[in-house]
Motif scaffolding. Structure first.
Motif, PDB file in Angstrom:
ATOM      1  N   UNK A  26     -19.256  -8.964  23.332  1.00 40.03           N
ATOM      2  CA  UNK A  26     -18.352  -8.522  24.392  1.00 40.03           C
ATOM      3  C   UNK A  26     -18.323  -7.003  24.477  1.00 40.03           C
ATOM      4  N   UNK A  27     -18.343  -6.343  23.308  1.00 43.85           N
ATOM      5  CA  UNK A  27     -18.304  -4.883  23.291  1.00 43.85           C
ATOM      6  C   UNK A  27     -19.542  -4.283  23.945  1.00 43.85           C
ATOM      7  N   UNK A  28     -20.689  -4.841  23.645  1.00 45.28           N
ATOM      8  CA  UNK A  28     -21.933  -4.331  24.235  1.00 45.28           C
ATOM      9  C   UNK A  28     -21.911  -4.464  25.755  1.00 45.28           C
ATOM     10  N   UNK A  29     -21.383  -5.573  26.233  1.00 45.69           N
ATOM     11  CA  UNK A  29     -21.329  -5.763  27.684  1.00 45.69           C
ATOM     12  C   UNK A  29     -20.419  -4.736  28.343  1.00 45.69           C
ATOM     13  N   UNK A  30     -19.295  -4.429  27.700  1.00 50.80           N
ATOM     14  CA  UNK A  30     -18.372  -3.443  28.267  1.00 50.80           C
ATOM     15  C   UNK A  30     -18.980  -2.042  28.194  1.00 50.80           C
ATOM     16  N   UNK A  31     -19.536  -1.683  27.049  1.00 47.03           N
ATOM     17  CA  UNK A  31     -20.119  -0.348  26.874  1.00 47.03           C
ATOM     18  C   UNK A  31     -21.241  -0.110  27.873  1.00 47.03           C
ATOM     19  N   UNK A  32     -21.975  -1.151  28.208  1.00 42.98           N
ATOM     20  CA  UNK A  32     -23.078  -1.005  29.159  1.00 42.98           C
ATOM     21  C   UNK A  32     -22.598  -0.583  30.537  1.00 42.98           C
ATOM     22  N   UNK A  33     -21.335  -0.809  30.840  1.00 44.59           N
ATOM     23  CA  UNK A  33     -20.791  -0.434  32.149  1.00 44.59           C
ATOM     24  C   UNK A  33     -20.166   0.956  32.148  1.00 44.59           C
ATOM     25  N   UNK A  34     -20.135   1.633  31.002  1.00 46.85           N
ATOM     26  CA  UNK A  34     -19.415   2.899  30.876  1.00 46.85           C
ATOM     27  C   UNK A  34     -20.346   4.088  31.000  1.00 46.85           C
ATOM     28  N   UNK A  35     -19.875   5.121  31.697  1.00 44.56           N
ATOM     29  CA  UNK A  35     -20.613   6.376  31.716  1.00 44.56           C
ATOM     30  C   UNK A  35     -20.158   7.234  30.534  1.00 44.56           C
ATOM     31  N   UNK A  36     -20.767   8.396  30.368  1.00 44.97           N
ATOM     32  CA  UNK A  36     -20.488   9.238  29.207  1.00 44.97           C
ATOM     33  C   UNK A  36     -19.026   9.669  29.154  1.00 44.97           C
ATOM     34  N   UNK A  37     -18.464  10.026  30.301  1.00 45.38           N
ATOM     35  CA  UNK A  37     -17.070  10.464  30.327  1.00 45.38           C
ATOM     36  C   UNK A  37     -16.126   9.347  29.879  1.00 45.38           C
ATOM     37  N   UNK A  38     -16.370   8.131  30.327  1.00 43.68           N
ATOM     38  CA  UNK A  38     -15.526   6.998  29.940  1.00 43.68           C
ATOM     39  C   UNK A  38     -15.599   6.748  28.432  1.00 43.68           C
ATOM     40  N   UNK A  39     -16.791   6.875  27.868  1.00 39.75           N
ATOM     41  CA  UNK A  39     -16.945   6.684  26.423  1.00 39.75           C
ATOM     42  C   UNK A  39     -16.206   7.762  25.647  1.00 39.75           C
ATOM     43  N   UNK A  40     -16.290   8.998  26.104  1.00 46.42           N
ATOM     44  CA  UNK A  40     -15.604  10.098  25.427  1.00 46.42           C
ATOM     45  C   UNK A  40     -14.093   9.920  25.473  1.00 46.42           C
ATOM     46  N   UNK A  41     -13.582   9.513  26.625  1.00 47.43           N
ATOM     47  CA  UNK A  41     -12.137   9.301  26.767  1.00 47.43           C
ATOM     48  C   UNK A  41     -11.659   8.183  25.851  1.00 47.43           C
ATOM     49  N   UNK A  42     -12.475   7.144  25.698  1.00 47.52           N
ATOM     50  CA  UNK A  42     -12.101   6.032  24.843  1.00 47.52           C
ATOM     51  C   UNK A  42     -12.001   6.474  23.387  1.00 47.52           C
ATOM     52  N   UNK A  43     -12.871   7.394  22.985  1.00 48.27           N
ATOM     53  CA  UNK A  43     -12.840   7.874  21.609  1.00 48.27           C
ATOM     54  C   UNK A  43     -11.853   8.989  21.357  1.00 48.27           C
ATOM     55  N   UNK A  44     -11.357   9.606  22.434  1.00 43.54           N
ATOM     56  CA  UNK A  44     -10.466  10.754  22.290  1.00 43.54           C
ATOM     57  C   UNK A  44      -9.080  10.353  21.805  1.00 43.54           C
ATOM     58  N   UNK A  45      -8.546   9.255  22.296  1.00 44.95           N
ATOM     59  CA  UNK A  45      -7.198   8.843  21.938  1.00 44.95           C
ATOM     60  C   UNK A  45      -6.175   9.386  22.907  1.00 44.95           C
ATOM     61  N   UNK A  46      -5.122   8.587  23.143  1.00 44.11           N
ATOM     62  CA  UNK A  46      -4.040   9.012  24.029  1.00 44.11           C
ATOM     63  C   UNK A  46      -2.966   9.743  23.253  1.00 44.11           C
ATOM     64  N   UNK A  47      -2.689   9.299  22.018  1.00 45.28           N
ATOM     65  CA  UNK A  47      -1.738   9.947  21.116  1.00 45.28           C
ATOM     66  C   UNK A  47      -2.382   9.967  19.733  1.00 45.28           C
ATOM     67  N   UNK A  48      -1.621  10.405  18.742  1.00 44.12           N
ATOM     68  CA  UNK A  48      -2.142  10.419  17.372  1.00 44.12           C
ATOM     69  C   UNK A  48      -2.469   9.015  16.871  1.00 44.12           C
ATOM     70  N   UNK A  49      -1.828   7.990  17.449  1.00 41.91           N
ATOM     71  CA  UNK A  49      -1.956   6.647  16.900  1.00 41.91           C
ATOM     72  C   UNK A  49      -2.407   5.609  17.922  1.00 41.91           C
ATOM     73  N   UNK A  50      -2.675   6.003  19.149  1.00 40.65           N
ATOM     74  CA  UNK A  50      -3.116   5.029  20.145  1.00 40.65           C
ATOM     75  C   UNK A  50      -4.386   5.492  20.842  1.00 40.65           C
ATOM     76  N   UNK A  51      -5.213   4.527  21.203  1.00 39.10           N
ATOM     77  CA  UNK A  51      -6.399   4.829  21.992  1.00 39.10           C
ATOM     78  C   UNK A  51      -6.012   4.874  23.471  1.00 39.10           C
ATOM     79  N   UNK A  52      -6.908   5.370  24.287  1.00 42.35           N
ATOM     80  CA  UNK A  52      -6.685   5.371  25.728  1.00 42.35           C
ATOM     81  C   UNK A  52      -7.005   3.991  26.303  1.00 42.35           C
ATOM     82  N   UNK A  53      -6.188   3.560  27.234  1.00 40.50           N
ATOM     83  CA  UNK A  53      -6.493   2.319  27.951  1.00 40.50           C
ATOM     84  C   UNK A  53      -7.536   2.600  29.031  1.00 40.50           C
TER      85      UNK A  53
END
Length: 216
Positions: A26-53
C-alpha cells in the motif's frame, strides 16, 4: 502459543491492513503518486510529535510518542510542559536480564494498549542498540550487549505493541554509545563489527515482527 508463532498481526478493528507486507504494498502505491514536495512535507512533520496529513491521498496525521518504558505523551498544562499520566514499566536493561521474549511481548502489548488509549499511533521504541561502553548515557534503554538476545527481545516487544494496534519504531539501532556531543559525534566502526553486532540485532525485529518505522 510462543510469540514467534503468532507474528501474523491482525488490526482489522483499527481499519489497518492484515499483515506487514500489506503495508509495504500500500505504501509503494501511495508513494508512486507523490512528487518530491509531497514527500518532503510528509517527512517534515506538522508538530514535534505529529506528521503532516495528506488529505488528497487519504493519509491522516500520525501521532508519535516516546516510550520504551512508558507512554510519554507530552501536553501543556497550567505549570507548563508535562506528560499525561502513564504506567512506568521496567527498563529494557531489566527485561534483558530476564532473558524472556514472552515477557517482553507482554510488556509491549500492555504499552500498545495504553498508547492507543491515549490516541498514540506510533510508540518510539524499542531501543535495540548494542551496549559498547559502561558510560553510555542511554544503556538503560537497551536490552543487552548481545545482538541475538537484543534482537529476540526487540522483536517480541515490537510484536506485542503492534498486536495492540499501535505501531512501533525501532530506534538507536546502531552506534549510539555516548551522550557527550551526541549530536555531532562521529562513530567509526569497521564493516565486520557493524554487521555482526549492530545490524544483527536490528535484523531480528525486521524479519520476525516488522516495525512500522526505524529511527537512527
Amino acid at each position: 502459543m510462543h510469540w514467534e508463532d503468532d507474528h501474523h498481526l491482525h488490526f482489522e478493528e483499527h481499519g489497518l491492513a492484515d499483515h506487514p507486507s500489506d503495508y509495504d504494498d500500500a505504501s509503494r502505491r501511495v508513494v508512486a503518486t507523490m512528487d518530491l514536495e509531497s514527500k518532503c512535507l510528509l517527512g517534515e512533520g506538522a508538530t514535534c510529535w505529529t506528521t503532516r496529513a495528506d488529505d488528497a491521498r487519504g493519509l491522516p496525521a500520525v501521532f508519535l510518542a516516546d516510550g520504551p518504558h512508558g507512554v510519554r505523551k507530552e501536553r501543556v498544562d497550567a505549570l507548563g510542559l508535562a506528560s499525561a499520566p502513564a504506567t512506568c514499566f521496567p527498563t529494557a536493561s531489566s527485561l534483558g536480564s530476564a532473558w524472556d521474549p514472552d515477557l517482553a511481548a507482554s510488556v509491549g502489548r500492555a504499552l500498545g494498549v495504553e498508547a492507543r488509549a491515549q490516541g498514540v499511533d506510533v510508540l518510539l521504541g524499542p531501543g535495540i542498540n548494542i551496549k559498547r561502553h559502561p558510560l553510555g548515557g542511554r544503556n538503560f534503554e537497551y536490552f543487552s550487549e548481545d545482538p541475538r538476545l537484543s534482537g529476540s527481545l526487540g522483536a517480541a516487544w515490537v510484536a506485542g505493541v503492534q498486536r495492540a494496534g499501535c505501531g512501533a519504531c525501532v530506534k538507536h539501532f546502531a552506534c549510539n554509545n555516548q551522550e557527550t556531543c551526541r549530536m555531532v559525534t562521529d562513530a567509526r566502526v569497521d564493516a565486520t563489527t557493524l554487521h555482526e553486532l549492530s545490524r544483527r540485532a536490528r535484523g531480528r525485529p525486521r524479519a520476525s515482527a516488522p516495525p512500522r518505522e526505524t529511527r537512527r
